[in-house]
Design an enzyme around this catalytic site. Structure first.
Site, PDB file in Angstrom:
ATOM      1  N   SER A 201      -5.020   9.467   0.242  1.00  0.00           N
ATOM      2  CA  SER A 201      -4.877   9.201   1.533  1.00  0.00           C
ATOM      3  C   SER A 201      -4.984  10.451   2.227  1.00  0.00           C
ATOM      4  O   SER A 201      -6.246  11.128   2.407  1.00  0.00           O
ATOM      5  CB  SER A 201      -3.253   8.618   1.771  1.00  0.00           C
ATOM      6  OG  SER A 201      -3.190   8.375   3.132  1.00  0.00           O
ATOM      7  N   ASP A 390      -7.081  -3.203   0.463  1.00  0.00           N
ATOM      8  CA  ASP A 390      -6.519  -1.772   1.104  1.00  0.00           C
ATOM      9  C   ASP A 390      -6.952  -1.911   2.488  1.00  0.00           C
ATOM     10  O   ASP A 390      -8.048  -2.297   2.888  1.00  0.00           O
ATOM     11  CB  ASP A 390      -7.544  -0.604   0.431  1.00  0.00           C
ATOM     12  CG  ASP A 390      -6.974   0.682   0.574  1.00  0.00           C
ATOM     13  OD1 ASP A 390      -6.407   0.931   1.551  1.00  0.00           O
ATOM     14  OD2 ASP A 390      -7.196   1.479  -0.421  1.00  0.00           O
ATOM     15  N   HIS A 437      -3.311   0.160  -0.277  1.00  0.00           N
ATOM     16  CA  HIS A 437      -3.559   1.359   0.000  1.00  0.00           C
ATOM     17  C   HIS A 437      -2.702   2.368  -1.022  1.00  0.00           C
ATOM     18  O   HIS A 437      -3.367   3.333  -1.522  1.00  0.00           O
ATOM     19  CB  HIS A 437      -2.913   1.775   1.635  1.00  0.00           C
ATOM     20  CG  HIS A 437      -3.101   3.463   1.836  1.00  0.00           C
ATOM     21  ND1 HIS A 437      -4.188   3.934   1.828  1.00  0.00           N
ATOM     22  CD2 HIS A 437      -2.051   4.257   2.137  1.00  0.00           C
ATOM     23  CE1 HIS A 437      -4.355   5.143   2.163  1.00  0.00           C
ATOM     24  NE2 HIS A 437      -3.006   5.356   2.483  1.00  0.00           N
TER      25      HIS A 437
END
Length: 473
Positions: A201, A390, A437
Site C-alpha cells: 500500500s 482489490d 487490498h
C-alpha cells in the site's frame, strides 16, 4: 455466534458482570459492533503497544524468540522440518532526536545469510500485520528476513512531523523523505549492501521513492497493492480494466469474509463521490487516528468499526489479538500519519504519480563517496501484486508493466552490446485470488508461495551473475 460477533469480545479477565453480558444484537454491517461498556473496559485495561505486538507474534508457529538464555541452538529442530529459526525484536536508533525504527527479524540458525528481504507495511499499520507471512517465507535456506515499522508509525518512535518546503512538489518530496531517509539510515546501521524490498500500500509507494533516491541497493522491488500508481482515475489506457473501484473508502467498508470468498470484485461496493466535508478534513490534514485518540474510552469502539470487517475472516482469537494491536497503534501520538495528505489526494491518488516515475526505477546513476558517478543501474525486476477483489487500481500496475516492457524492448533493440548483456529489468503483475487490498493476510498461503518463488528467483539470478563474473575474470 458468527465470526464477526466473536471477533471483538471482552477480555477473559474482565469483571464477571461484563463477561456474562450478552453482546448486543447488531444489525448486519453495523459500523461499530463493540458495545460502549466493552469499549470502555478495553480502553481501561489495554496492554502496552509492545505487549500487543508480542501477542500477535505469538500466533507465529515454529519460530523461536531469541533470548540470552538460549545457549547454542541446534541447526535441526525436531518440531520444524525447515530447520531452527529464531526471531528478534529491536529498536534501531537513528540520527537525531526521537528517531528509531521498530524492527522484527528472522534468521536461520547455522546458516550464513545469502539474501535479505525487507518488508514494509502500509498507512497507519504495523509489522505485526505480516504475522502470517514470516514463517512460510523464512523457510528458504540462506534468507534473512526483516519487517520494519515506518518512522512515526507502528511501534517506531514518533517524532514531530513538520514540512518546511513552500512549493507543492517540495512538500510532497519532503513528506516522502521523512520515511525513506529513515529506511536508508536503517540499512546502513544493519550494514546491508543489497536487498529485496517488499512494500504494501503506502509502503509500496514509498518503496518506489526509496529506489529512486537511493539507487544501487535493491535486487528486486515487490509492490503489494501499492497506492499512487495511476495519474488519476481515468489516466490509464482504455484497453485496460476500468479503475472504477479505486476508492480509499472501501478500506473502511469492505467486509473481508465476503472479499475472501467472492470472485471478480463482486464484494466491492460501487464508487461514490467523496462528500465535501471529507475532502475538507483530508486537505486540512485531520488524521482519522486523531479521532480515536480524542474518543478516549470510546476509542476501541471506533476501531472495532474497521477491525470487525478487516479481520472477520480470521479465527476469533487472532481477530481479537489484531483488534487489540490495531488499537494500541492507532491511539499513539500522531506523527507519520500526517504525511498522507501531502502524498495522496482524496481517493488514494498520488500527488506525484508513480506511473510518471516508474521507468526510472533501477535506471539511476550510482554515486561514489565523493559524489562522483561511478556506474549506472541496468534495471531491476519489479513485481506488482493485487488482490482479485482489490479496491486498489490493478490497471495502474498493468500500465506500469507495459511502460517498463517497452523500455526494455527499446534497450534490447537499440542499446550497445554491453547494455544488452547487462540488462536486468523486468516487470510482471500477479493477481492473488480470493483477496482484497490486504492480500498478504486475505490469502496468505497463495501470497507466501509467490513470495518464496520470487526470493528463490533472486537467489538463482545472483548465482548466475557470480558465475558470469567468475568466467570473465
Amino acid at each position: 455466534m458468527s465470526t464477526t460477533e466473536n471477533a471483538i469480545r471482552p477480555p477473559r479477565d474482565a469483571p464477571e458482570e461484563l463477561r456474562q453480558q450478552r453482546p448486543q444484537q447488531q444489525p448486519s454491517g453495523a459500523y461499530f459492533p463493540l458495545g460502549y461498556k466493552e469499549a470502555a473496559y478495553q480502553w481501561w485495561s489495554s496492554v502496552t503497544p509492545s505487549m500487543a505486538e508480542r501477542n500477535v507474534l505469538k500466533h507465529i508457529p515454529f519460530l523461536k524468540e531469541a533470548t540470552t538464555s538460549m545457549g547454542n541452538l541446534s541447526t535441526t529442530d525436531s518440531t520444524d522440518s525447515f530447520g531452527t529459526r529464531i526471531w528478534r525484536r529491536s529498536m534501531v536508533q537513528l540520527s537525531g532526536k526521537n528517531r528509531a525504527l521498530n524492527e522484527f527479524s528472522v534468521e536461520r540458525v547455522g546458516e550464513e545469510p545469502e539474501e535479505t528481504l525487507v518488508m514494509v507495511h502500509g498507512y497507519g499499520a504495523g509489522l505485526g500485520f505480516f504475522y502470517k507471512n514470516f514463517e512460510p517465507i523464512s523457510r528458504i535456506p540462506g534468507l534473512k528476513l526483516y519487517a520494519l515499522d515506518m518512522l512515526g508509525m507502528g511501534n517506531s518512535s514518533r517524532p514531530p512531523f513538520k514540512i518546511h518546503a513552500k512549493d507543492k512538489e517540495g512538500k510532497v518530496i519532503e513528506a516522502e523523505n521523512f520515511f525513506i531517509d529513515a529506511l536508508e539510515e536503517w540499512r546502513k546501521a544493519r550494514k546491508i549492501e543489497r536487498f529485496t524490498l517488499l512494500g504494501h500500500s503506502l509502503g509500496g509507494y514509498l518503496a518506489v521513492s526509496y529506489a529512486l533516491k537511493y539507487p544501487g541497493h535493491l535486487k528486486k522491488l515487490i509492490l503489494a497493492s501499492p497506492v499512487g500508481i495511476p495519474e488519476d482515475p481515468y489516466a490509464v489506457s482504455a484497453a485496460l480494466p476500468e479503475p472504477g473501484e479505486s476508492t480509499m473508502q472501501n478500506e473502511f467498508t469492505v467486509d473481508q469474509q465476503t472479499t475472501t470468498t467472492t470472485k471478480n470484485s463482486a464484494a466491492v461496493p460501487p464508487k461514490r463521490p467523496y462528500p465535501s466535508w471529507l475532502v475538507w478534513l483530508w486537505d486540512a490534514n485531520v488524521s482519522p487516528f486523531s479521532i480515536v485518540r480524542m474518543a478516549g474510552p470510546l476509542g476501541p469502539r471506533f476501531v472495532s468499526g474497521w477491525t470487525s470487517r478487516r479481520f472477520n475472516h480470521l479465527p476469533s482469537e487472532e481477530a481479537q489479538t489484531l483488534h487489540d494491536y490495531s488499537f494500541s497503534i492507532f491511539k499513539q501520538k500522531g506523527s507519520g500519519e500526517y504525511a498522507l495528505a501531502y502524498i495522496l489526494a482524496p481517493g488514494a491518488f498520488a500527488r506525484r504519480p508513480v506511473i510518471n516515475r516508474i521507468q526510472n526505477v533501477g535506471r539511476q546513476p550510482i554515486q561514489g563517496p565523493d559524489g562522483q558517478t561511478v556506474s549506472k543501474e541496468t534495471g531491476i525486476p519489479i513485481v506488482f501484486m493485487y488482490g482479485e477483489n482489490d479496491w486498489m487500481d490493478v490497471a495502474g500496475g498493468l500500465a506500469a508493466e507495459e511502460k517498463l516492457k517497452q523500455l526494455k524492448a527499446n534497450i534490447m533493440r537499440n542499446g550497445t552490446e554491453e547494455e544488452k548483456r547487462n540488462e536486468g529489468g523486468s516487470c510482471k503483475v500477479v493477481i492473488i485470488p480470493k483477496a482484497g487490498h490486504h492480500l498478504y493476510l486475505d490469502n496468505a498461503e497463495f501470497f507466501n508461495n509467490i513470495m518464496r518463488k520470487e526470493m528463490e528467483d533472486v537467489k538463482e539470478t545472483e548465482k548466475r551473475k557470480q558465475a558470469a563474473a567468475a568466467a570473465s575474470s
